[in-house]
Design a protein around this motif. Structure first.
Motif, PDB file in Angstrom:
ATOM      1  N   SER A 140       3.685   5.720  -5.684  1.00 42.22           N
ATOM      2  CA  SER A 140       3.645   5.841  -7.274  1.00 42.22           C
ATOM      3  C   SER A 140       2.272   6.801  -7.662  1.00 42.22           C
ATOM      4  N   TYR A 141       1.396   6.481  -6.871  1.00 45.69           N
ATOM      5  CA  TYR A 141       0.060   7.459  -7.364  1.00 45.69           C
ATOM      6  C   TYR A 141       0.562   8.784  -7.003  1.00 45.69           C
TER       7      TYR A 141
ATOM      8  N   PRO B  66      -4.560   2.976  -4.657  1.00 43.76           N
ATOM      9  CA  PRO B  66      -4.323   3.209  -5.907  1.00 43.76           C
ATOM     10  C   PRO B  66      -4.292   1.884  -6.965  1.00 43.76           C
ATOM     11  N   PRO B  67      -4.333   2.239  -8.486  1.00 43.87           N
ATOM     12  CA  PRO B  67      -4.074   1.305  -9.365  1.00 43.87           C
ATOM     13  C   PRO B  67      -2.680   0.669  -9.133  1.00 43.87           C
ATOM     14  N   ASP B  68      -2.602  -0.546  -9.607  1.00 41.40           N
ATOM     15  CA  ASP B  68      -1.433  -1.508  -9.293  1.00 41.40           C
ATOM     16  C   ASP B  68      -0.378  -1.087 -10.449  1.00 41.40           C
ATOM     17  N   VAL B  69       0.618  -1.232  -9.830  1.00 39.03           N
ATOM     18  CA  VAL B  69       1.859  -0.908 -10.828  1.00 39.03           C
ATOM     19  C   VAL B  69       3.063  -1.722 -10.286  1.00 39.03           C
TER      20      VAL B  69
ATOM     21  N   ARG C 153       0.817  -1.167   0.024  1.00 38.65           N
ATOM     22  CA  ARG C 153       0.094  -0.120   0.017  1.00 38.65           C
ATOM     23  C   ARG C 153       0.823   1.172   0.090  1.00 38.65           C
TER      24      ARG C 153
ATOM     25  N   ARG D 296       0.354  10.672 -10.500  1.00 37.33           N
ATOM     26  CA  ARG D 296      -0.901  11.224 -10.713  1.00 37.33           C
ATOM     27  C   ARG D 296      -0.878  12.529 -10.363  1.00 37.33           C
TER      28      ARG D 296
ATOM     29  N   LEU E 159       2.502   1.634  -3.522  1.00 36.52           N
ATOM     30  CA  LEU E 159       1.384   2.101  -4.550  1.00 36.52           C
ATOM     31  C   LEU E 159       0.989   3.490  -4.129  1.00 36.52           C
ATOM     32  N   TRP E 160       1.101   3.999  -3.068  1.00 39.58           N
ATOM     33  CA  TRP E 160       0.507   5.324  -2.939  1.00 39.58           C
ATOM     34  C   TRP E 160       1.754   6.272  -3.247  1.00 39.58           C
TER      35      TRP E 160
ATOM     36  N   THR F 251      -8.924   2.019   0.717  1.00 37.08           N
ATOM     37  CA  THR F 251      -8.625   2.519  -0.496  1.00 37.08           C
ATOM     38  C   THR F 251      -7.126   2.148  -1.009  1.00 37.08           C
TER      39      THR F 251
END
Length: 420
Positions: free
Chosen positions: A377-378, A405-408, A371, A382, A374-375, A403
């Motif tokens: 990266s977001y 974010p999209p997976d990367v 998590r 973004r 991912l945050w 919550t």
């Protein structure tokens, strides 16, 4: 001191009936953020009572009710006019109206009705003690169940009984409409229920409950009964049917406890009995404080427990994330809080004899690190933040499992993100 039917039956019954009617109607005032309207109504009906008495010379229930109803409607209309024409907030408009109307009522009492027993003290504090059974009272409580009690009941009790019955009938018959108008007036109007008409109908019933309770319990307790039971119930439940029942239970309980307290508590201090209505208002305040402190969801203690649990959970997850990154980078973690470490070992997440994760601990730590990255990266891809400015923010967001974010595959620092 024990209660006697002669002295206590009708005062206690009047207090309970007033509590039922005011406590029930007050829920919809609180839900519509019109708590001050109950205060305004209880003060503004005073000139209506005095004018009705001045015009007719009698204080019968129909005349007083008509005067109070007209004054209540005038209060609602004046509040709406001042709010729209003066472009002020509703609270300010209600404050202007009830202060002016109450001052007018007191002035009329002092100037035009000074030779009668209609006085300001009666209006403010009530006269529950005057409702005692004058003659022919039974010696025990078993004797109150009979026709003699019905014949001896004072007019105030019958008026309050009628008001409580009508208030219950209003809520039962129009529950759906009142609930919809309280939460979404525009939707109520769109579905064919005039929110304005329901508002005025509710205000008429509030005015009726107010004037019915004036002589018995006074305006101070009326204000408390209209607001405090509903506010207490809001701290204990989130469902309207439950709130109605809880508010009535709180109002009745405060009426009984306050009445008993007004008789018994002063004896411990070698004092005379205090005003029963004032004691009931104090009991309402005590119940509100008790709900605010000990409420299961919104109480101070419950909130403190939840915050403590959240803080301990965050500290434990931070430790698991540090240990995961340490094993990943083959580095030694820094100083570790022994209390957090002990908690992790008791839960089987950290090895007993080493500063390392168990299999279960590694699985949970991988979810936390996933998590976090991912945050990161977001926030970089973004939100447009720099890669070296996202760690602290992601460290806070990683504790929100709802919550994600999209997976990367990797984070902005090139580190692999653990799989789901």
């Amino acid at each position: 001191m024990t209660l006697s039917p002669a002295l206590d039956l009708f005062p206690l019954l009047a207090a309970v009936l007033a509590a039922v009617s005011c406590g029930l109607l007050g829920n919809f005032l609180v839900l519509r953020k019109l708590s001050l309207m109950g205060d305004a109504m209880s003060h503004s009906v005073l000139p209506g009572l005095v004018v009705a008495f001045m015009l007719t010379g009698v204080r019968t229930a129909p005349v007083m009710f008509l005067g109070a109803t007209l004054a209540g409607i005038a209060t609602v209309v004046l509040v709406e006019l001042i709010k729209r024409m003066g472009r002020v907030e509703p609270g300010a408009a209600m404050g202007v109206v009830f202060s002016v109307m109450f001052a007018l009522g007191v002035l009329l009492i002092e100037r035009a009705a000074r030779n009668t027993d209609l006085d300001a003290a009666c209006v403010l504090h009530g006269q529950l003690e005057s409702l005692a059974w004058t003659s022919g009272a039974p010696p025990s409580w078993w004797g109150v169940f009979g026709s003699a009690t019905i014949q001896a009941a004072p007019p105030q009790v019958w008026t309050l009984l009628l008001t409580a019955g009508l208030s219950i009938a209003l809520v039962v018959v129009l529950f759906k409409e009142l609930r919809l108008a309280a939460f979404d007036p525009a939707m109520a109007t769109a579905q064919g229920f005039s929110a304005t008409a329901l508002h005025y109908l509710l205000m008429i019933f509030v005015a009726g409950a107010t004037v019915a309770s004036f002589e018995a319990v006074g305006s101070i307790l009326v204000i408390a009964m209209l607001i405090v039971p509903a506010a207490t119930a809001r701290l204990l439940t989130d469902r309207l049917p439950s709130q109605l029942l809880v508010s009535m239970a709180v109002a009745i309980g405060a009426a009984v406890l306050g009445y008993l307290g007004s008789i018994n508590i002063p004896q411990f201090f070698d004092k005379r009995e205090v005003n029963a209505a004032g004691s009931m208002a104090v009991a309402l305040g005590c119940l509100l404080v008790l709900a605010a402190v000990c409420g299961p969801r919104y109480g101070v203690l419950a909130t403190a427990v939840r915050r403590t649990r959240l803080a301990r959970n965050v500290a434990l997850e931070d430790l698991l994330g540090r240990l995961y990154r340490g094993q990943e980078d083959e580095s030694v973690p820094g100083r570790v809080d022994p209390r957090v470490l002990g908690r992790g070992r008791r839960r089987g997440l950290v090895e007993r004899n080493a500063l390392a994760l168990t299999e279960e601990g590694r699985t949970r730590a991988a979810m936390i690190v996933r998590r976090h990255r991912l945050w990161e990266s977001y926030l970089v891809e973004r939100a447009g933040l720099a890669a070296d400015h996202v760690h602290v923010t992601a460290e806070n967001l990683e504790h929100l499992p709802e919550t994600l974010p999209p997976d990367v595959p990797t984070d902005p620092h090139g580190k692999p993100i653990p799989p789901a």
